[in-house]
Motif scaffolding. Sequence first.
Motif, PDB file in Angstrom:
ATOM      1  N   VAL A 111       0.987  -1.254   0.063  1.00  0.00           N
ATOM      2  CA  VAL A 111       0.038  -0.106  -0.096  1.00  0.00           C
ATOM      3  C   VAL A 111       0.795   1.295   0.010  1.00  0.00           C
ATOM      4  N   VAL A 112       0.442   2.131  -0.862  1.00  0.00           N
ATOM      5  CA  VAL A 112       1.190   3.656  -0.842  1.00  0.00           C
ATOM      6  C   VAL A 112       0.047   4.543  -0.739  1.00  0.00           C
ATOM      7  N   VAL A 113       0.225   5.408   0.280  1.00  0.00           N
ATOM      8  CA  VAL A 113      -0.688   6.588   0.793  1.00  0.00           C
ATOM      9  C   VAL A 113       0.032   7.786   0.299  1.00  0.00           C
ATOM     10  N   ILE A 114      -0.499   8.474  -0.504  1.00  0.00           N
ATOM     11  CA  ILE A 114       0.148   9.958  -1.006  1.00  0.00           C
ATOM     12  C   ILE A 114      -0.733  10.844  -0.397  1.00  0.00           C
ATOM     13  N   GLY A 115       0.267  11.725   0.473  1.00  0.00           N
ATOM     14  CA  GLY A 115      -0.303  12.695   1.379  1.00  0.00           C
ATOM     15  C   GLY A 115       0.138  12.351   2.819  1.00  0.00           C
ATOM     16  N   VAL A 166      -2.993   4.653   6.667  1.00  0.00           N
ATOM     17  CA  VAL A 166      -2.003   3.790   7.259  1.00  0.00           C
ATOM     18  C   VAL A 166      -2.451   2.949   8.279  1.00  0.00           C
ATOM     19  N   GLY A 167      -3.052   3.364   9.164  1.00  0.00           N
ATOM     20  CA  GLY A 167      -3.639   2.514  10.593  1.00  0.00           C
ATOM     21  C   GLY A 167      -4.778   1.666  10.007  1.00  0.00           C
ATOM     22  N   THR A 168      -5.638   2.016   8.930  1.00  0.00           N
ATOM     23  CA  THR A 168      -6.528   0.977   8.530  1.00  0.00           C
ATOM     24  C   THR A 168      -5.972   0.084   7.648  1.00  0.00           C
ATOM     25  N   SER A 169      -4.824   0.164   6.769  1.00  0.00           N
ATOM     26  CA  SER A 169      -4.071  -0.700   6.105  1.00  0.00           C
ATOM     27  C   SER A 169      -3.570  -1.648   6.823  1.00  0.00           C
ATOM     28  N   ASN A 170      -2.901  -1.363   7.966  1.00  0.00           N
ATOM     29  CA  ASN A 170      -2.057  -2.187   8.886  1.00  0.00           C
ATOM     30  C   ASN A 170      -3.111  -2.882   9.491  1.00  0.00           C
ATOM     31  N   ARG A 171      -4.621  -2.679   9.804  1.00  0.00           N
ATOM     32  CA  ARG A 171      -5.374  -3.534  10.409  1.00  0.00           C
ATOM     33  C   ARG A 171      -5.940  -4.536   9.326  1.00  0.00           C
ATOM     34  N   HIS A 199       1.442   5.872  12.302  1.00  0.00           N
ATOM     35  CA  HIS A 199       2.558   5.690  12.076  1.00  0.00           C
ATOM     36  C   HIS A 199       3.483   4.798  13.022  1.00  0.00           C
ATOM     37  N   GLU A 200       2.987   4.741  14.105  1.00  0.00           N
ATOM     38  CA  GLU A 200       3.788   3.928  15.246  1.00  0.00           C
ATOM     39  C   GLU A 200       3.597   2.461  15.031  1.00  0.00           C
ATOM     40  N   GLU A 201       2.443   2.071  14.272  1.00  0.00           N
ATOM     41  CA  GLU A 201       1.921   0.639  13.871  1.00  0.00           C
ATOM     42  C   GLU A 201       2.581   0.101  12.801  1.00  0.00           C
ATOM     43  N   GLY A 202       3.364   1.015  12.036  1.00  0.00           N
ATOM     44  CA  GLY A 202       4.182   0.402  10.978  1.00  0.00           C
ATOM     45  C   GLY A 202       3.891   1.075   9.561  1.00  0.00           C
ATOM     46  N   VAL A 203       4.918   1.834   9.213  1.00  0.00           N
ATOM     47  CA  VAL A 203       4.933   2.582   7.827  1.00  0.00           C
ATOM     48  C   VAL A 203       6.154   3.132   7.385  1.00  0.00           C
ATOM     49  N   GLU A 204       6.527   3.230   6.359  1.00  0.00           N
ATOM     50  CA  GLU A 204       7.777   3.790   5.848  1.00  0.00           C
ATOM     51  C   GLU A 204       7.396   5.190   5.235  1.00  0.00           C
ATOM     52  N   ARG A 205       7.892   6.118   5.827  1.00  0.00           N
ATOM     53  CA  ARG A 205       7.506   7.648   5.589  1.00  0.00           C
ATOM     54  C   ARG A 205       8.806   8.233   4.578  1.00  0.00           C
ATOM     55  N   ASP A 206       8.238   8.648   3.669  1.00  0.00           N
ATOM     56  CA  ASP A 206       9.334   9.291   2.777  1.00  0.00           C
ATOM     57  C   ASP A 206       8.823  10.796   2.285  1.00  0.00           C
ATOM     58  N   PHE A 207       9.588  11.646   2.329  1.00  0.00           N
ATOM     59  CA  PHE A 207       9.461  13.099   2.097  1.00  0.00           C
ATOM     60  C   PHE A 207      10.217  13.550   0.960  1.00  0.00           C
ATOM     61  N   ALA A 208       9.570  15.012   0.436  1.00  0.00           N
ATOM     62  CA  ALA A 208      10.042  15.453  -0.867  1.00  0.00           C
ATOM     63  C   ALA A 208      10.184  14.410  -1.997  1.00  0.00           C
ATOM     64  N   VAL A 209       8.908  13.863  -2.067  1.00  0.00           N
ATOM     65  CA  VAL A 209       8.647  12.872  -3.104  1.00  0.00           C
ATOM     66  C   VAL A 209       7.553  13.349  -4.051  1.00  0.00           C
ATOM     67  N   MET A 210       7.597  13.354  -5.377  1.00  0.00           N
ATOM     68  CA  MET A 210       6.741  13.903  -6.303  1.00  0.00           C
ATOM     69  C   MET A 210       6.109  12.563  -7.135  1.00  0.00           C
ATOM     70  N   THR A 211       5.180  11.863  -7.145  1.00  0.00           N
ATOM     71  CA  THR A 211       4.497  10.797  -8.129  1.00  0.00           C
ATOM     72  C   THR A 211       4.508  11.445  -9.447  1.00  0.00           C
ATOM     73  N   LYS A 212       5.065  10.561 -10.193  1.00  0.00           N
ATOM     74  CA  LYS A 212       5.070  10.781 -11.695  1.00  0.00           C
ATOM     75  C   LYS A 212       4.203  10.051 -12.650  1.00  0.00           C
ATOM     76  N   GLU A 213       3.986   8.734 -12.047  1.00  0.00           N
ATOM     77  CA  GLU A 213       3.172   8.137 -12.822  1.00  0.00           C
ATOM     78  C   GLU A 213       2.810   6.785 -12.354  1.00  0.00           C
ATOM     79  N   PHE A 214       1.580   6.319 -12.566  1.00  0.00           N
ATOM     80  CA  PHE A 214       1.012   5.036 -12.013  1.00  0.00           C
ATOM     81  C   PHE A 214       1.203   3.724 -12.977  1.00  0.00           C
ATOM     82  N   VAL A 215       1.971   2.870 -12.503  1.00  0.00           N
ATOM     83  CA  VAL A 215       2.254   1.779 -13.575  1.00  0.00           C
ATOM     84  C   VAL A 215       1.378   0.630 -13.360  1.00  0.00           C
TER      85      VAL A 215
END
Length: 488
Positions: free
Chosen positions: A297-301, A310-315, A353-369
């Motif tokens: 799962v990728v969450v944009i925002g 994030v919390g719902t996906s982990n559940r 976030h504490e339940e499990g996620v990799e957070r990445d900043f300064a990232v722009m989505t260019k395309e969905f493949v």
Amino acid sequence: MGKPTGFLEFERVSESYAPVAERVTHYREFVARLVDDAAKTQGARCMDCGIPFCNNGCPVNNVIPDWNDLVFRGNWQDALAVLHSTNNFPEFTGRICPAPCEAACTLGINADPVGIKSIERYIVDKGWEEGWIKPQIAPVKTGKLVAVVGSGPAGLAAAQQLARAGHAVTVFEKNDRVGGLLRYGIPDFKLDKSVIDRRMGQLEAEGVSFRTSTIVAVDGKLPAGIINDAKTVVTPDQLKAEFDAVILAGGAEVPRDLPVPGRELAGVHYALEFLIPQNKTVAGDGANPISATGKHVVVIGGGDTGSDCVGTSNRHGAVAVTQLEVMPMPPEQENKAMTWPYWPLKLRTSSSHEEGVERDFAVMTKEFVGENGKLTAIKAVRVEWQDGKLVEVAGSEFEIKADLVFLAMGFTNPVASILEGFGVERDGRGNTKATTDGEGCYATNVAKVFAAGDVRRGQSLVVWAIREGRQAAREVDAFLMGSSLLPR
């Protein structure tokens, strides 16, 4: 205040959370309320600071030092009365408000601020448990009819205030249950829906009527992405003809899209397309058609809605959850000398976030493949600020495996067709145009039509919605009766 030296003697004690391994197995609330002694101790930390900046930091201007002092002294019912004097629904804000009051706490300049939010929740939850919260039925009815469009916090606050002033209030809600995004946008593990139901019982006893599954629209249709359970249509002209005043409180519901190549692929969803069905599933109303079980799962925002995904996906049991934010990573600790008493820019880590996620900043989505019409990955690039603009970093392109993407980038504006149906003017952002200053506060350009909450100010906090609902109620009461005794 309470104990003059309390802030020197006692440390901040925060509410405790259930262990991650336990809480991700269910959708119930997992934050333990303070016990009596801990609440008293926290109340004792409130300083006699002379100018309580917390009052101004709070959008509803809660009289925080007063109820902190009352809690310290064990005067629970008086504390509850003071709390309710400015806030109709402290059990909502005590759970989901980000607490700008704590950012403005004087003690927070060089120490941990007073745990204002935890004390707020303690007071109101104790009030419900002890049976101190009862309907406040108006002794005299005015015979005036008011329609409120939307049952979120702005609409509910306005409805309750107007009912207590003696008006007959009808709330129109397009979904099958009352609460707006309190009900269907916020997961149960953050706000159990019994908390809403309990307060709705009070409103109904006070005379508020609710018409659920009723859409207010000219043609009975809403734009794509606006989920509803409507079975009945009411037009703006009907409301204007049948009621003495109308309050628009429907919120800013149009989600911000990400129009990049591959947006049409199966697996790319707005956040609420995932969260609303999940809340209905927890309530026993069917099953969520979107499953994150066993998926990447990728969450944009990077805001609260993204955190809820994030919390719902982990559940659900996602294999991996990644959250992307286009802005740079904020500092872990704010510069208090520069920001206090205002809301600081700093890294905020939620319980999800504490339940499990990799957070990445300064990232722009260019395309969905994708392959065969289904999402398989995201192409992204790193960005940086140059001369006030986001610029792609050369050679920084990368790809992320993704089976599901949730777009949680906020909301742009209210539903335009509804505003057009009422004939109200809009501002440059597409929100209802209505001032909060001088005469005619919250009034639109259309006679007897008012606006409050996100529909007027744009996407904002629950506590701001409550403030605007209360203030709009006073203006409507004065419009109907010539003057008003309702608090502003």
